[in-house]
Every structure is written in C-alpha cells, then in structure tokens.
Design an enzyme around this catalytic site. Sequence first.
Site, PDB file in Angstrom:
ATOM      1  N   LYS A  36      -0.372   2.754   5.683  1.00  0.00           N
ATOM      2  CA  LYS A  36       0.464   1.565   5.895  1.00  0.00           C
ATOM      3  C   LYS A  36       1.485   1.392   4.771  1.00  0.00           C
ATOM      4  CE  LYS A  36      -0.133  -3.354   7.105  1.00  0.00           C
ATOM      5  NZ  LYS A  36      -1.161  -4.404   7.307  1.00  0.00           N
ATOM      6  N   GLU A  55      -6.598  -2.041  13.541  1.00  0.00           N
ATOM      7  CA  GLU A  55      -6.502  -1.815  12.096  1.00  0.00           C
ATOM      8  C   GLU A  55      -7.877  -2.032  11.457  1.00  0.00           C
ATOM      9  OE1 GLU A  55      -3.821  -3.824   8.451  1.00  0.00           O
ATOM     10  OE2 GLU A  55      -3.808  -4.667  10.477  1.00  0.00           O
ATOM     11  N   CYS A  78       0.343  -2.900  11.932  1.00  0.00           N
ATOM     12  CA  CYS A  78       0.495  -4.355  11.794  1.00  0.00           C
ATOM     13  C   CYS A  78       1.854  -4.762  11.215  1.00  0.00           C
ATOM     14  CB  CYS A  78      -0.666  -4.890  10.954  1.00  0.00           C
ATOM     15  SG  CYS A  78      -0.953  -6.673  11.133  1.00  0.00           S
TER      16      CYS A  78
END
Length: 296
Positions: free
Chosen positions: A125, A54, A158
């Site tokens: 995200k 990330e 994540c």
Amino acid sequence: MSQSTREAASAQGTLVASVQMEPRIGEKAENVAHSIRLIEEAAAAGAMLVVLPELANTGYVFESREEALELAEPVPEGETSCAWIDAARSLGIYVAAGIAEREGSRLYNSALLVGPDGYIGTYRKLHLWNEENRIFERGNLGLPVFETSIGKLAIAICYDGWFPEVYRLQSAKGADIICVPTNWVPMPGQPEQSAAMANILTVAAAHSNGVSIVCANRIGVERTQPFIGQSLIVGAQGWPLAGPASPDQEEILYARINVEQSRKSRRLNAFNEVLSDRRDDVYDLMLGTGWPVPLR
C-alpha cells in the site's frame, strides 16, 4: 459444470468475485480458515478471480506496532500466504488478498496475488490511512501489473483509491482488472442517502481509465472502528456490474468481465479513446515515474 457450459461462460467473460467478510482482530487462524471457505464457495460458483478484503488475515485496528509485528508474516513463505497459494492451486483460480507483511523489522500493509501456478506477486500500500502511519512503512514496490491467463491484473488498497494517479498509472501500464482489497470506513460529512465516497471514486476511476475494478470491503466494528461494507464490482465503462453489497452482512458479489470487450470500450466514439487522448505534449504520460509506456 460441463465443458460446453464452461466454454460458453468463458466466451462471456471471466467470472470474478468480491468477498465481503468480517475478519476478527488477532484471530489469524480462524480468519484464514473462514477466507478459504469463502474462496471455495466462490470457486464452486465458477469464479476465476477472487478478491478478499484488506488485512483479511489479521484484522485492521492494531493497538500498537508491536501487536502488528507479532501478527504479520513474511510473503510469500508465511503460513497465510501458503494457505492461499494452496487454495488457488487446488482450485485453479486467482486470489488477491490483503495481508500484514513483515520484512525483517519492517511492516507493510500488503496484498498478494496467487494463482493456479502459485505465488505471482506482492503489492504494498502506497498511501497509508490515519493510524496506519504509526504501524506500517509506506509501500516501496511501485505499481506492478501482473500478466495472467485472464488478463493483466493490478492491485490497489483502500486509501490508494483516493489518488487518481494510482489507477492512471496502472491503466497506462496495461492493467485490465484492478483488485482492491479494502477496509473502507465512514467519511466525514456524508449525506445520509448518498453513495459511499469510495464507490463514487471507484466508478469515476473505472470510467476515466477504461479498467474494471473489483473492490472487496469488510464489515463489522473493530475496537470501536466501524466499517461500511458496500463492496462493488465496476466495469471498464464505469457502470457497476455488481453491488454495492450490504453495509453490514457478509456476502459474495459476482460479475463477468470480458477483457477484450473492456479494452474496446475505452473507445468512446469515433474520435475519443480515454487512454490515447492523453496530451503527452502537455504532461508526462507516466507522471514523471520514468516508467516506459507499454505497447498495446
């Protein structure tokens, strides 16, 4: 690698690589150059899919939204995107990598997917972690699944992995391999000898959805925030294929994923298959999104 060796390797499955590295906050040119070297190393080993962490180009712990805005780039025309596109093209491979994306005045914690023919797509995200909520907008591109020559690829980032809906919808849309650029941090209350919570969640998600998951975490301490490493690659039956990696060293994990065998492994026995057993008389298979269930 000879043609016969390459054909034998292809029959066994696609070699995928999880790159565990340590980006440095703000050192974008150095981070990208380092990532290219690691991509080239993985490609030299035969990897056809390489996953980076990330925010691999910028580092993670921004002091302010203004700092992030200064470091972020448009995708795919920004310099980092172009560098990764050029690498994927020249090496004939696929790369999924986390990037700070700027779209006008808006910022996204994103990942792009590039391949032998160039840019393929972007994922933003959906679930922002902690101070990210001060920096980024929440993702607005949904959960795309990209058709490639090595199978159907999707991306999660994540904290997205804490939400079973993400993996469920990606698998329902036909994903074979989910790439997870991540910056996992220690979880409160973790017993000393326990596996990382992120790893436990990844194993469960792979098994219950019949998908392979390639997680690439970072290492190091950035502005007092430690990162836990422990990258891993999990097969569609839920068993780890490689890793967890070291908690504090850069390294590359490799594993072979046979997409056809993975699809077959969703059938657990003569009666049960993890996707077709879903009770659409009780709950919506696409969780209320209105997305069509693709034909398999």
